[in-house]
Write a protein that holds these residues in place. Sequence first.
Motif, mmCIF file in Angstrom:
data_model
loop_
_atom_site.group_PDB
_atom_site.id
_atom_site.type_symbol
_atom_site.label_atom_id
_atom_site.label_comp_id
_atom_site.label_asym_id
_atom_site.label_seq_id
_atom_site.Cartn_x
_atom_site.Cartn_y
_atom_site.Cartn_z
ATOM 1 N N ILE A 7 0.870 -1.169 0.000
ATOM 2 C CA ILE A 7 0.000 0.000 0.000
ATOM 3 C C ILE A 7 0.908 1.220 0.000
ATOM 4 N N LEU A 8 0.776 2.061 -1.003
ATOM 5 C CA LEU A 8 1.566 3.280 -1.095
ATOM 6 C C LEU A 8 0.782 4.400 -0.419
ATOM 7 N N CYS A 9 1.264 4.818 0.735
ATOM 8 C CA CYS A 9 0.613 5.862 1.541
ATOM 9 C C CYS A 9 1.328 7.174 1.246
ATOM 10 N N CYS A 10 0.740 7.989 0.375
ATOM 11 C CA CYS A 10 1.410 9.199 -0.099
ATOM 12 C C CYS A 10 0.461 10.387 -0.026
ATOM 13 N N GLN A 11 0.986 11.562 -0.348
ATOM 14 C CA GLN A 11 0.145 12.745 -0.412
ATOM 15 C C GLN A 11 -0.721 12.685 -1.674
ATOM 16 N N ALA A 12 -1.956 13.148 -1.573
ATOM 17 C CA ALA A 12 -2.901 13.001 -2.685
ATOM 18 C C ALA A 12 -2.390 13.651 -3.965
ATOM 19 N N PHE A 13 -1.846 14.872 -3.876
ATOM 20 C CA PHE A 13 -1.393 15.553 -5.090
ATOM 21 C C PHE A 13 -0.130 14.927 -5.668
ATOM 22 N N HIS A 14 0.531 14.082 -4.907
ATOM 23 C CA HIS A 14 1.782 13.432 -5.299
ATOM 24 C C HIS A 14 1.535 12.012 -5.804
ATOM 25 N N ALA A 15 0.273 11.581 -5.807
ATOM 26 C CA ALA A 15 -0.046 10.161 -5.980
ATOM 27 C C ALA A 15 0.411 9.599 -7.326
ATOM 28 N N ARG A 16 0.142 10.292 -8.419
ATOM 29 C CA ARG A 16 0.516 9.745 -9.729
ATOM 30 C C ARG A 16 2.028 9.636 -9.872
ATOM 31 N N ARG A 17 2.746 10.694 -9.504
ATOM 32 C CA ARG A 17 4.202 10.664 -9.651
ATOM 33 C C ARG A 17 4.828 9.635 -8.713
ATOM 34 N N ALA A 18 4.283 9.545 -7.503
ATOM 35 C CA ALA A 18 4.791 8.527 -6.572
ATOM 36 C C ALA A 18 4.551 7.129 -7.125
ATOM 37 N N LEU A 19 3.364 6.895 -7.663
ATOM 38 C CA LEU A 19 3.057 5.584 -8.232
ATOM 39 C C LEU A 19 3.995 5.265 -9.389
ATOM 40 N N MET A 20 4.169 6.206 -10.299
ATOM 41 C CA MET A 20 5.058 5.969 -11.441
ATOM 42 C C MET A 20 6.485 5.682 -10.983
ATOM 43 N N THR A 21 6.930 6.425 -9.979
ATOM 44 C CA THR A 21 8.301 6.267 -9.500
ATOM 45 C C THR A 21 8.507 4.913 -8.846
ATOM 46 N N PHE A 22 7.585 4.523 -7.971
ATOM 47 C CA PHE A 22 7.736 3.237 -7.302
ATOM 48 C C PHE A 22 7.516 2.076 -8.266
ATOM 49 N N GLN A 23 6.637 2.246 -9.241
ATOM 50 C CA GLN A 23 6.472 1.202 -10.247
ATOM 51 C C GLN A 23 7.747 1.008 -11.063
ATOM 52 N N SER A 24 8.518 2.084 -11.273
ATOM 53 C CA SER A 24 9.742 1.976 -12.060
ATOM 54 C C SER A 24 10.799 1.152 -11.342
ATOM 55 N N GLU A 25 10.716 1.045 -10.020
ATOM 56 C CA GLU A 25 11.672 0.267 -9.234
ATOM 57 C C GLU A 25 11.107 -1.079 -8.792
ATOM 58 N N LEU A 26 9.866 -1.082 -8.370
ATOM 59 C CA LEU A 26 9.254 -2.303 -7.818
ATOM 60 C C LEU A 26 8.356 -2.928 -8.879
ATOM 61 N N ARG A 27 8.954 -3.390 -9.936
ATOM 62 C CA ARG A 27 8.191 -3.777 -11.123
ATOM 63 C C ARG A 27 7.393 -5.067 -10.945
ATOM 64 N N ASP A 28 7.787 -5.899 -10.007
ATOM 65 C CA ASP A 28 7.088 -7.166 -9.807
ATOM 66 C C ASP A 28 6.160 -7.138 -8.597
ATOM 67 N N ILE A 29 5.940 -5.955 -8.047
ATOM 68 C CA ILE A 29 5.126 -5.819 -6.841
ATOM 69 C C ILE A 29 3.842 -5.060 -7.164
ATOM 70 N N LYS A 30 2.726 -5.586 -6.710
ATOM 71 C CA LYS A 30 1.452 -4.893 -6.872
ATOM 72 C C LYS A 30 1.417 -3.685 -5.954
ATOM 73 N N ILE A 31 0.924 -2.548 -6.462
ATOM 74 C CA ILE A 31 0.869 -1.318 -5.674
ATOM 75 C C ILE A 31 -0.570 -0.811 -5.615
ATOM 76 N N THR A 32 -1.076 -0.709 -4.414
ATOM 77 C CA THR A 32 -2.369 -0.077 -4.169
ATOM 78 C C THR A 32 -2.102 1.302 -3.594
ATOM 79 N N VAL A 33 -2.657 2.334 -4.211
ATOM 80 C CA VAL A 33 -2.387 3.710 -3.792
ATOM 81 C C VAL A 33 -3.499 4.189 -2.852
#
Length: 207
Positions: free
Chosen positions: A138-164
């Motif tokens: 579960i990615l617990c981030c700031q709402a306005f930062h959510a898309r960029r945070a998701l893209m960034t963590f997806q670029s590193e954690l490519r085999d992990i499911k991410i729920t924002v």
Amino acid sequence: MKIANKRSFDDIGDFIFVSDEPVKADLILIPGAPIKELGLHGAKLYNEGYAPKILATGKYYFKYESLQDEFEKFSASSGDWLGQETEADYLKTLMLGEGVPEEAMILERESMSTFENAINAKKVLETEFKDNPVKHIILCCQAFHARRALMTFQSELRDIKITVCPVVTRGISRETWMNDQKSYNLILGELSKCGDYFKQDRMYEIR
């Protein structure tokens, strides 16, 4: 700001403010920031049973000389400094106050940007969870930062499911971001960063 036909602005809001319903996962991961709401939201997700562990990341933003300096100069900081040296320790202190046990928290204290949050979080997952790999966070981030945070963590954690599961901070939400010039500029800046961050080699680096 009055806009007669704001379809494109709705599309921007839909893109930036990613939000999923919380579901059970292996880990809650918090990209560090000197923002009280992040710690409280992470604790809430933990206390509601969505994950057995929390990884809090962050030293302080690279533009500042210390976490205290960040609190004193960054107008959006929320809460008290609490005398901590890193964003991760600040979040830990907040979560301890909300009843999260110390043994449930893992701290990463070196990151000074969103990309470093993701890179160093990956290293923690590879060492701390080597025998029981994390498959879903579960990615617990700031709402306005959510898309960029998701893209960034997806670029590193490519085999992990991410729920924002974001939290609204600085009063900036999907519904309010066009209400004042400062929020409007921030969201358009986030939109630009979602391209600038990834348009070169970062998305394809192998670490």
